[in-house]
Motif scaffolding. Structure first.
Motif, mmCIF file in Angstrom:
data_model
loop_
_atom_site.group_PDB
_atom_site.id
_atom_site.type_symbol
_atom_site.label_atom_id
_atom_site.label_comp_id
_atom_site.label_asym_id
_atom_site.label_seq_id
_atom_site.Cartn_x
_atom_site.Cartn_y
_atom_site.Cartn_z
ATOM 1 N N ILE A 34 36.162 28.531 24.272
ATOM 2 C CA ILE A 34 36.539 28.264 22.888
ATOM 3 C C ILE A 34 35.718 29.202 22.019
ATOM 4 C CG2 ILE A 34 36.497 26.563 21.021
ATOM 5 C CD1 ILE A 34 37.003 24.397 23.130
ATOM 6 N N THR A 35 36.380 29.853 21.086
ATOM 7 C CA THR A 35 35.720 30.787 20.186
ATOM 8 C C THR A 35 35.646 30.187 18.789
ATOM 9 O OG1 THR A 35 36.564 32.645 21.482
ATOM 10 C CG2 THR A 35 35.771 33.144 19.258
ATOM 11 N N ALA A 62 35.892 16.848 15.764
ATOM 12 C CA ALA A 62 36.842 16.445 16.800
ATOM 13 C C ALA A 62 36.724 17.392 17.982
ATOM 14 C CB ALA A 62 38.263 16.471 16.240
ATOM 15 N N ASP A 63 36.792 16.836 19.173
ATOM 16 C CA ASP A 63 36.655 17.684 20.361
ATOM 17 C C ASP A 63 37.995 18.236 20.832
ATOM 18 O OD1 ASP A 63 37.724 15.375 21.342
ATOM 19 O OD2 ASP A 63 36.251 15.101 22.941
ATOM 20 N N ASP A 64 38.842 18.564 19.866
ATOM 21 C CA ASP A 64 40.108 19.218 20.171
ATOM 22 C C ASP A 64 39.839 20.676 20.510
ATOM 23 O OD1 ASP A 64 41.460 16.880 19.533
ATOM 24 O OD2 ASP A 64 41.716 17.462 17.439
ATOM 25 N N ASN A 65 40.765 21.283 21.243
ATOM 26 C CA ASN A 65 40.633 22.703 21.585
ATOM 27 C C ASN A 65 40.739 23.599 20.366
ATOM 28 O OD1 ASN A 65 40.283 22.221 24.284
ATOM 29 N ND2 ASN A 65 42.434 22.521 24.790
ATOM 30 N N ARG A 66 41.368 23.090 19.311
ATOM 31 C CA ARG A 66 41.567 23.877 18.095
ATOM 32 C C ARG A 66 41.228 23.036 16.877
ATOM 33 N NH1 ARG A 66 44.501 28.340 19.149
ATOM 34 N NH2 ARG A 66 45.732 28.385 21.050
ATOM 35 N N GLY A 67 40.746 23.711 15.851
ATOM 36 C CA GLY A 67 40.463 23.024 14.604
ATOM 37 C C GLY A 67 39.858 23.974 13.600
ATOM 38 N N ALA A 71 31.856 28.646 26.701
ATOM 39 C CA ALA A 71 32.632 27.987 27.749
ATOM 40 C C ALA A 71 33.024 26.603 27.246
ATOM 41 C CB ALA A 71 31.805 27.889 29.027
ATOM 42 N N ASN A 72 34.160 26.097 27.708
ATOM 43 C CA ASN A 72 34.680 24.819 27.206
ATOM 44 C C ASN A 72 33.637 23.707 27.192
ATOM 45 O OD1 ASN A 72 37.161 25.890 26.693
ATOM 46 N ND2 ASN A 72 38.247 24.715 28.253
ATOM 47 N N GLY A 73 32.920 23.508 28.294
ATOM 48 C CA GLY A 73 31.932 22.426 28.365
ATOM 49 C C GLY A 73 30.881 22.548 27.283
ATOM 50 N N ASN A 74 30.361 23.750 27.086
ATOM 51 C CA ASN A 74 29.357 23.977 26.040
ATOM 52 C C ASN A 74 29.963 23.811 24.654
ATOM 53 O OD1 ASN A 74 27.381 24.519 27.953
ATOM 54 N ND2 ASN A 74 27.813 26.713 27.951
ATOM 55 N N ALA A 75 31.184 24.272 24.479
ATOM 56 C CA ALA A 75 31.851 24.144 23.179
ATOM 57 C C ALA A 75 32.064 22.679 22.824
ATOM 58 C CB ALA A 75 33.180 24.890 23.186
ATOM 59 N N TYR A 76 32.463 21.870 23.796
ATOM 60 C CA TYR A 76 32.657 20.437 23.525
ATOM 61 C C TYR A 76 31.343 19.759 23.162
ATOM 62 C CZ TYR A 76 37.380 20.984 25.347
ATOM 63 O OH TYR A 76 38.679 21.385 25.545
ATOM 64 N N ARG A 77 30.238 20.174 23.795
ATOM 65 C CA ARG A 77 28.921 19.618 23.436
ATOM 66 C C ARG A 77 28.541 20.018 22.013
ATOM 67 N NH1 ARG A 77 28.400 20.071 28.956
ATOM 68 N NH2 ARG A 77 27.700 22.208 29.075
ATOM 69 N N VAL A 78 28.847 21.251 21.632
ATOM 70 C CA VAL A 78 28.572 21.708 20.267
ATOM 71 C C VAL A 78 29.426 20.929 19.264
ATOM 72 C CG1 VAL A 78 28.870 23.656 18.679
ATOM 73 C CG2 VAL A 78 27.708 24.003 20.860
ATOM 74 N N LEU A 79 30.708 20.788 19.552
ATOM 75 C CA LEU A 79 31.592 20.025 18.659
ATOM 76 C C LEU A 79 31.110 18.586 18.513
ATOM 77 C CD1 LEU A 79 35.063 21.391 19.823
ATOM 78 C CD2 LEU A 79 34.003 21.731 17.579
ATOM 79 N N ASP A 80 30.641 17.997 19.606
ATOM 80 C CA ASP A 80 30.101 16.636 19.558
ATOM 81 C C ASP A 80 28.837 16.593 18.692
ATOM 82 O OD1 ASP A 80 30.102 13.863 20.393
ATOM 83 O OD2 ASP A 80 28.353 14.390 21.629
ATOM 84 N N ALA A 81 27.954 17.559 18.873
ATOM 85 C CA ALA A 81 26.720 17.602 18.077
ATOM 86 C C ALA A 81 27.017 17.803 16.594
ATOM 87 C CB ALA A 81 25.803 18.712 18.590
#
Length: 185
Positions: free
Chosen positions: A3-4, A130-135, A116-126
């Motif tokens: 995710i960018t 929303a932990d969507d792929n896009r936003g 990487a997706n896993g790291n991106a989801y952790r960042v979005l959570d922090a």
């Protein structure tokens, strides 16, 4: 998968895309490369790499437009990009074989963060997003979010605080504007 995270403007360009030649594109690539401002990887064949962004804000309108034989369409594109503080984008239409230059949606000199997706989801959570792929969120909201102590703490725990530094840097790259957003996808 990754995710960018990057900056983008909402408002579309007023200037119509300008049609340019392969010779002009090659001359611009050489001009930008010599000055260290080409944002994509170097490629000696401009027809192979016709889809890229480049900065135009560091130079005068006259120096850039001379490369394109002072074409009125190019002048309009570069003038709007410089006025709004945006990059320009080059694009080749394979069906028609035309190369166009238009105002990009990326702020001048803005960088991006690719995770990487896993790291991106952790960042979005922090960031409490929303932990969507896009936003996307307005840059002012990103700055407000990064100003919260609990957000800074949680983001600071990830990757030894390097993600916090990178997002602080992303949020500080442009002046506050309602039309600029942080986008991820």
């Amino acid at each position: 998968m990754s995710i960018t995270f990057f900056l983008s403007v909402d408002r579309k360009a007023d200037a119509a895309p300008a049609v340019i030649t392969a010779r002009q594109l090659a001359a611009f690539r050489a001009f930008a490369r010599e000055r260290g401002q080409l944002l994509e990887d170097e490629d000696d064949d401009p027809l192979v790499s016709c889809s890229f962004e480049a900065r135009v804000c560091p130079w005068s309108l006259a120096s850039i437009c001379a490369i394109f034989d002072h074409d009125v369409g190019v002048i309009s594109v570069v003038e709007e990009a410089q006025f709004r503080g945006l990059n320009v984008r080059f694009w080749r239409d394979d069906a028609t074989r035309t190369i166009t230059m238009h105002v990009a949606t990326t702020p001048d000199g803005a960088s991006e963060i690719n995770l990487a997706n896993g790291n991106a989801y952790r960042v979005l959570d922090a960031l409490r997003l929303a932990d969507d792929n896009r936003g996307s969120i307005p840059i002012t909201e990103l700055r407000d979010t990064l100003g919260q102590p609990y957000i800074r703490r949680d983001l600071g725990h990830l990757n030894d605080g390097r993600y916090l530094e990178r997002f602080d840097s992303l949020a500080a790259q442009v002046a506050t504007s309602d039309e600029i957003r942080m986008v991820w996808g």
